[in-house]
Design a protein around this motif. Structure first.
Motif, short mmCIF file in Angstrom:
data_model
loop_
_atom_site.label_atom_id
_atom_site.label_comp_id
_atom_site.label_asym_id
_atom_site.label_seq_id
_atom_site.Cartn_x
_atom_site.Cartn_y
_atom_site.Cartn_z
N THR A 111 0.82 -1.22 0.00
CA THR A 111 0.00 0.00 0.00
C THR A 111 0.85 1.27 0.00
O THR A 111 0.69 2.12 -0.89
N THR A 138 3.03 1.41 -3.27
CA THR A 138 2.26 1.82 -4.46
C THR A 138 2.07 3.33 -4.48
O THR A 138 2.19 3.99 -5.54
N SER A 139 1.79 3.91 -3.28
CA SER A 139 1.63 5.37 -3.20
C SER A 139 2.93 6.08 -3.56
O SER A 139 2.93 7.11 -4.26
N ILE A 172 5.34 5.03 -5.57
CA ILE A 172 5.57 4.95 -7.02
C ILE A 172 4.63 5.90 -7.75
O ILE A 172 5.03 6.62 -8.69
N THR A 173 3.36 5.93 -7.32
CA THR A 173 2.35 6.74 -8.02
C THR A 173 2.70 8.22 -7.93
O THR A 173 2.72 8.95 -8.94
N TYR A 174 2.97 8.67 -6.68
CA TYR A 174 3.23 10.11 -6.54
C TYR A 174 4.60 10.50 -7.08
O TYR A 174 4.82 11.65 -7.45
N THR A 175 5.54 9.60 -7.14
CA THR A 175 6.84 9.90 -7.79
C THR A 175 6.63 10.14 -9.28
O THR A 175 7.22 11.07 -9.88
N ASP A 176 5.82 9.31 -9.92
CA ASP A 176 5.51 9.51 -11.34
C ASP A 176 4.78 10.82 -11.57
O ASP A 176 5.02 11.52 -12.58
N LEU A 177 3.89 11.19 -10.63
CA LEU A 177 3.17 12.46 -10.78
C LEU A 177 4.12 13.64 -10.66
O LEU A 177 3.96 14.66 -11.36
N TYR A 187 2.23 16.51 -3.03
CA TYR A 187 2.77 15.19 -3.36
C TYR A 187 3.96 14.84 -2.48
O TYR A 187 4.12 13.69 -2.03
N LYS A 223 4.04 8.34 3.42
CA LYS A 223 4.09 6.93 3.01
C LYS A 223 5.47 6.32 3.25
O LYS A 223 5.58 5.13 3.59
#
Length: 684
Positions: free
Chosen positions: A470, A473-474, A476-481, A494, A501
């Motif tokens: 969990t 995943t957050s 990785i997601t916010y790094t891409d954003l 972010y 996280k």
């Protein structure tokens, strides 16, 4: 001296009065039993019955009437039928012949006693029974009856229809292949074939048997039965009082006999006590046997014979109690065995042989040995068959036990872990069976633990994967954003989420590492004397912000004196911190939290109690597992490792940790050894 003599006389007077009271109770008991039998004519079942119709006496009377009518119309039929010999069959005739042969004068007598004479004798007996039944039926006006086989009819009423008899409150109808008894509870239970039993004719096509009881007859009989029951119950109450007083009096005499005063330590013997104990016992058994024989030979007649029974019983009880109290006094005086003929004879014989052997010459000693040897050999020979029988029985028993152990071990080897070897006793085989059962139980527990560990490993992997994935995943997601985001405000948001996280992921990995390290026992432990009250007070102060944020009210109860435990300060605080963290995560906001410290005989008990904000539909064992959380949705911030880490840390400090769940009440309990006792103690 005068006062003691006065007390002694007073004690003798009281015992005499109690003894006479006891004999009077025996007389009252006999009198009550006498009247109960007289009132009920021996049918004492009346005291347990509720009504006349349900009584055994009426059922027997009704069944006797039906059987008489059945014999009359189905067996004997008429006097002419009996005279023709139709009631006698060949089997009965042959049986009578054999009976005469064996019970009288054998073959010589049977030759002079012809078959015709035997047949005529049986006819005369049937005629006598036939006339007796008719006389019995004629004496009674009720019940009303009508029996017929189409040719012969016997009745005491003008009513001949089934419908007429069915109007009576109690009736029995047997016509053709149909029969009934009303009410049905009057049917007799047949113990051989089971179920209810009512007589049915062997020739039902032609035979009719109608029996009816009028309401007036039932009412009168019921009133008479009720009067008997009431009178019997009154006598029963008297009987219970007499029996109770008798046993209380006997108990008093047993307790006080041989002592003039309650605190008197000296046992005072009576002249009757000169009678040897074994002779006393023989007299007791003999008198009891004679009394039972007398009571068996003399029925409970009402009249002069009844007074004989009455007198014999009173004399027997008086003598029995006197002899019994003599035995009790010998027991209190510790002379029960020494004051016996057998003991005196054996002791004299022993002393005689010993004196001869000790003071005699070698030749005399040889003579004594020669005399005693055949006696001992004869006794051994006499008991030899018994000895062999006992030895064979013991050998067979041991072989059977060995075979049972062998079969049980084979079954366990083949995989039957539920099998248990049952061997009675405390011998070697019983110990061996117990050890094998213990090995089997240990193996079963090992298999159970292995299966449990496999399940826990699977759940651990699942929970770890879920809890770590969990925040990962957050991240990785916010790094891409962040790579594509240009708005400064969004970038700051972010970054804030990434920081949360990453810290969450760090907490999970740190807790996982701590749990693994704690359960392996690799953590160094520095045991010292710790003031547990001061430690908890300091800890509560450090987490006061969390307490205020959760709106919790902490209630800390502890003894006034200081309590010291043997523990590692850092590890103990880490354990308590984990418990408090669990409370902050799962306690109901605005509720109270109770911390109680109590001193037990084997250590210090620290309990933490709080109300859970989640429904605790989970067991204590499951909640102690790693990554198991109170919120099944796993939406909280805990790792699910706190309680598991606490358990391992406390055990590393020679303590015990457990949790209890009672509805929504969650309780954490820590046991730690005290300063005086630093060894491990068991959980209660």
């Amino acid at each position: 001296m005068g006062t003691r003599l006065k007390k002694f006389s007073h004690s003798i007077l009281i015992k005499t009065i109690v003894f006479l009271l006891m004999i009077a109770c025996v007389a009252g008991t006999i009198h009550a039993v006498y009247h109960i039998f007289k009132i009920t004519n021996g049918n004492i079942e009346i005291i347990f019955e509720n009504s006349y119709i349900e009584s055994s006496s009426f059922k027997m009377e009704n069944e006797h009437t039906i059987n008489q009518l059945a014999d009359l119309i189905d067996t004997y039929i008429s006097e002419e039928n009996i005279l023709k010999g139709n009631t006698i069959n060949n089997d009965e005739l042959e049986f009578r012949k054999e009976d005469i042969y064996w019970e009288r004068e054998g073959e010589a007598y049977s030759k002079t006693y012809t078959a015709d004479q035997i047949r005529q004798e049986m006819i005369d007996e049937d005629l006598e029974n036939f006339q007796m039944i008719l006389n019995n039926l004629e004496k009674e006006k009720e019940p009303l009856y009508y029996v017929t086989d189409g040719k012969h009819t016997y009745t005491n009423t003008k009513q001949t229809k089934k419908e007429q008899f069915e109007k009576y409150p109690i009736h029995y109808i047997s016509e053709g292949y149909d029969w009934k008894m009303y009410p049905s509870k009057l049917e007799q239970y047949d113990p051989f074939y089971g179920g209810s039993h009512i007589y049915r004719s062997s020739n039902p096509e032609n035979t009719k048997i109608f029996v009816g009881y009028t309401e007036n007859y039932i009412h009168a009989a019921s009133n008479e039965w009720t009067e008997k029951k009431t009178a019997s119950m009154n006598k029963i109450y008297y009987l219970l009082v007499y029996v109770t007083i008798f046993f209380l009096s006997l108990l008093y005499l047993i307790v006080t006999t041989g002592r003039d005063f309650l605190k008197d330590k000296i046992v005072h013997m009576h002249p009757i006590d000169k009678l040897y104990v074994d002779i006393n016992v023989i007299l007791l058994l003999g008198l009891t046997g004679i009394w039972f024989v007398a009571m068996n030979e003399i029925p409970l007649y009402f009249g002069i014979v009844g007074w004989i029974v009455y007198s014999i019983t009173l004399i027997y009880v008086a003598i029995f109690v006197i002899l019994l109290l003599s035995l009790i006094r010998h027991m209190k005086n510790k002379t029960f065995f020494s004051h016996s003929v057998l003991y005196i004879v054996l002791h004299w014989l022993y002393q005689f042989v010993k004196d001869i052997y000790d003071s005699g010459s070698v030749g005399m000693k040889i003579v004594v040995i020669v005399i005693l040897y055949p006696i001992i050999a004869a006794a051994t020979l006499f008991f030899f068959p018994i000895t062999i029988g006992v030895a064979v029985w013991l050998a067979l028993k041991k072989v059977k036990a060995f075979n049972k152990i062998q079969d049980g071990a084979k079954m366990m080897r083949e995989g039957n872990l539920q099998h248990h070897i049952d061997i009675d006793g405390k011998g070697e085989f019983a110990t061996l069976a117990s050890n094998i059962n213990g090995i089997n139980e240990g193996f079963k527990q090992a298999v159970h633990n292995e299966l449990k560990n496999e399940r826990m490993k699977t759940e651990l992997i699942t929970n770890v994967s879920h809890d770590i994935r969990t925040p990962l995943t957050s991240l990785i997601t916010y790094t891409d954003l962040l790579k594509t985001e240009t708005d400064p405000e969004n970038i700051q948001e972010y970054i804030k989420i990434l920081d949360q996280k990453s810290k969450r992921l760090k907490v999970l990995t740190d807790d996982l590492f701590a749990a693994a390290k704690a359960s392996s026992g690799d953590i160094p432990v520095d045991l010292q004397e710790i003031d547990i009250v001061a430690l908890i007070n300091q800890g509560i102060g450090e987490v006061s912000e969390h307490i205020s944020a959760k709106k919790l009210a902490f209630k800390f109860n502890y003894p006034e004196e200081k309590l010291y435990v043997i523990a590692d300060g850092k590890l103990l605080w880490r354990s308590i911190e984990n418990v408090l963290s669990n409370i902050f995560n799962y306690a109901l906001e605005g509720s109270r939290v109770y911390i109680d410290i109590t001193e037990e005989s084997d250590g210090i008990l620290i309990s933490f109690k709080n109300i859970s904000k989640y429904e605790l539909n989970i067991t204590e064992e499951e909640l102690m597992e790693r990554f198991k959380r109170g919120d099944e949705s796993r939406s909280g911030h805990g790792s699910g490792l706190g309680l598991s880490i606490t358990k391992s840390l406390i055990e590393n400090q020679n303590g015990k940790f457990e949790i209890n769940i009672d509805g929504d009440l969650f309780k954490s309990i820590i046991y730690l050894p005290t300063v005086e006792k630093d060894d491990t103690f068991e959980m209660r």
